[in-house]
Design an enzyme around this catalytic site. Structure first.
Site: not given
Length: 138
Positions: A79, A86
């Site tokens: 994560e 991102e």
């Protein structure tokens, strides 16, 4: 072997953290940032808390704890890496739509999904028999 110029060496040492405590401080700040900014990471931490409570309640073995904690660590790490991907993609594209940017983000999310499925299977293999037995004896 090529020699590193003095100018390049100054540049590298200027940005390199030479102290462990300073590096550790940046790492903790990174965990705080991902916790504060990423909803999925907070959900993963909540799920980890539930796994720990379940593990304590059902008194899982040391080997089972290792599998549960390994799985949870992989999910949290994936994560964090996905969030970093991102952010870098958004920075590089200036938040403008881009096919390659979308592919990179989708692949990062896919990595998290695959690891989350693995973690779910591990938890199911450890907890479902215990839950079933607990229901039968209740």
């Amino acid at each position: 072997m090529p020699m590193v110029s003095k100018d390049k060496k100054k540049y590298v040492t200027k940005w390199k953290n030479r102290r462990f405590i300073k590096s550790l401080t940046y790492a903790v700040k990174g965990v705080q940032t991902v916790f504060n900014e990423e909803r999925n990471f907070r959900f993963d931490v909540f799920a980890l808390c539930m796994v720990v409570i379940g593990g304590l309640f059902f008194k899982v073995s040391i080997v089972e704890w290792l599998w549960l904690l390994l799985s949870a660590t992989l999910v949290l790490t994936a994560e964090i890496i996905n969030s970093a991907i991102e952010n870098v993609v958004d920075l590089a594209t200036d938040l403008k739509p881009n096919k390659l940017a979308k592919k990179a983000k989708d692949m990062g999310a896919a990595a998290v999904l695959i690891i989350a499925i693995f973690a779910t299977l591990v938890a199911a293999m450890i907890f479902l028999p215990r839950i079933y037995f607990w229901i039968l004896t209740f």
